[in-house]
Design a protein around this motif. Structure first.
Motif: not given
Ligand code: PEP
Ligand code: MN
Length: 447
Positions: A67-71, A356-359, A401-405, A424-429
């Motif tokens: 696990c880790g960042d998308c990018s 499971n990615t959506y816009q 403490s991002v709010t991406e998912c 910058n790329c996919d949303p992370r937990l």
């Protein structure tokens, strides 16, 4: 295992998808020359150790947490960012080890996860067509033509940032930060009062009690097992110029290793049987991963497994499925059944993120916590019904403490994502969602 007819630059004769067009060949060649003289980032012996541990996972005796960042973002290569990510990985690993009572092999998507495949080469920004962002090792995410023009010197910058990241990870994990009796303080420093928080406190209390018990009966608790952790590095081996430049021949065995990371994986978009990525990776001795999305062809996957692991050695190959919670029901069973019937020794890992990615209505890319969890649950259920072993998970997460998912016990909704959407790329937990997911996973490991 020797690989006939393989050289580290042989991939150049094969079609390579998702490569940048470097604007200046002279600067590219000079950069690659410089990179190929710099020290390897990891040592071949470490990759061999990882491969041995992964062989245990292939047999069901260990679990892989990748696990880790998308990018990874160059500007987030800072002490606090690395520490927070490490902390959440260590927390998850303790939860999973305690529940599963087996080794948890920790592999970060870090120290080199700087190149991204994209669905389109260009995008429209304010009426202008500019190159897509391809990861910090290629161009900048800023939406201008100049910033998006690939710059080969960024590969060198990526190398140095990967080396700084790895240096700090090694220092933290060897220097006492990862000691098991710190489990409670890792938690106190970061998480607030959530349902998962109480479970975590209880777990930390039990671990402390176990360590006190061991001390009381005379065990020396000053051992590396209790005070150190090993974190391996991995990234998608996408940018083949960079990977080739970091590929070295091991002096002990004469085998070739891609020393940019311990483990490398091939993305769903670049795993063509006759493509450059497969050609390059078949010849290095690192453990490898292959991502498999819903549009796979089963015969293709079989040929790929044989090409990448011709002697069927357990630990060499991890198949990382990313079907999405809807499609896993139909996509996973035939795959595990058929590969099992052939006797292929692979590790099955579940990536519950990329299918499971959506816009959302605000135009942000997101994923929902329940979809992620459901895909993992279905993965376990199918693995158990088919008699294959659910060997690990592959997640995109961060210590921040991002709010991406959306979802999780704070029940983040689409409109909450504006609060701290950083990727910058996919949303992370975020850290809380990650620890929460680890407790859910722990239930599956206990079952
Ligand atoms: C990724 O892991 O970020 C990725 C691009 O995955 P995939 O190859 O599965 O699409
Ligand atoms: Mn991703």
């Amino acid at each position: 295992m020797k690989h006939e007819g393989w050289t580290k630059s042989g991939w150049r004769a094969f079609p390579a998808r998702q490569q940048p067009v470097w604007p200046d060949a002279a600067v590219r060649d000079e950069t690659l020359g410089e990179l190929s003289k710099l020290p390897p980032l990891v040592f071949a012996g470490e990759s061999r150790t990882l491969r041995g541990q992964l062989a245990e996972a292939a047999e069901g005796r260990a679990f892989v947490l990748q696990c880790g960042d998308c990018s990874e973002d160059f500007s987030r290569c800072t002490g606090p960012d690395i520490r927070e990510l490490l902390k959440v990985i260590l927390q998850m690993s303790v939860i999973l080890t305690y529940a599963g009572e087996k080794r948890v092999i920790k592999i970060g998507r870090f120290a080199g996860q700087y190149a991204k495949p994209r669905s389109s080469d260009t995008e429209m920004v304010n009426g202008e067509e500019i190159p897509s962002y391809r990861g910090d090792m290629v161009n900048s995410p800023d939406p201008t033509r100049e910033a998006r023009t690939p710059d080969p010197r960024r590969m060198l910058e990526g190398y140095y940032r990967a080396s700084a990241t790895l240096n700090l990870v090694r220092a933290f994990t060897r220097g006492g930060y990862a000691a098991l009796d710190s489990v409670q303080s890792w938690h106190r420093q970061s998480l607030n009062l959530l349902p998962a928080s109480q479970k975590y406190e209880e777990l930390a209390r039990q671990i402390r009690k176990t360590i006190s018990f061991m001390t009381a009966i005379g065990f020396d608790t000053n051992t590396p097992q209790l005070n150190q952790a090993t974190l391996y590095t991995s990234h998608e081996a996408l940018l083949l110029d960079y990977e080739e430049a970091l590929t070295r021949q091991d002096s002990t065995t004469g085998d070739w290793y891609d020393c940019s990371a311990h483990m490398l994986w091939i993305g769903d978009r670049t795993r063509q049987l006759d493509g450059a990525h497969v050609e390059f990776l078949r010849g290095v001795h690192n453990p490898l991963g292959v991502k498999i999305g819903p549009d796979y062809d089963i015969d293709d996957i079989k040929r790929l497994v044989i090409k990448l692991n011709p002697v069927n050695e357990p630990g060499r190959l991890t198949l990382i499925t990313r079907f999405g919670t809807e499609r896993i029901e139909t996509c996973l069973p035939p795959l595990v059944r058929e590969l099992g019937r052939e006797g292929f020794k692979v590790i099955w890992s579940c990536d519950p993120m990329h299918g499971n990615t959506y816009q959302n209505d605000f135009g942000q890319k997101t994923r929902n916590f329940d979809d992620i969890l459901n895909e993992i649950r279905t993965f376990y259920r199918i693995s158990s019904a088919e008699g294959s072993n659910a060997g690990g998970v592959h997640l995109e997460l961060t210590g921040e403490s991002v709010t991406e998912c959306t979802g999780g016990s704070r029940q983040l909704l689409d409109h909450d994502l504006r609060l701290n959407y950083q990727t910058n790329c996919d949303p992370r937990l975020n850290a809380e969602q990650s620890v929460e997911l680890a407790f859910e996973l722990a239930e599956l490991l206990l079952a």
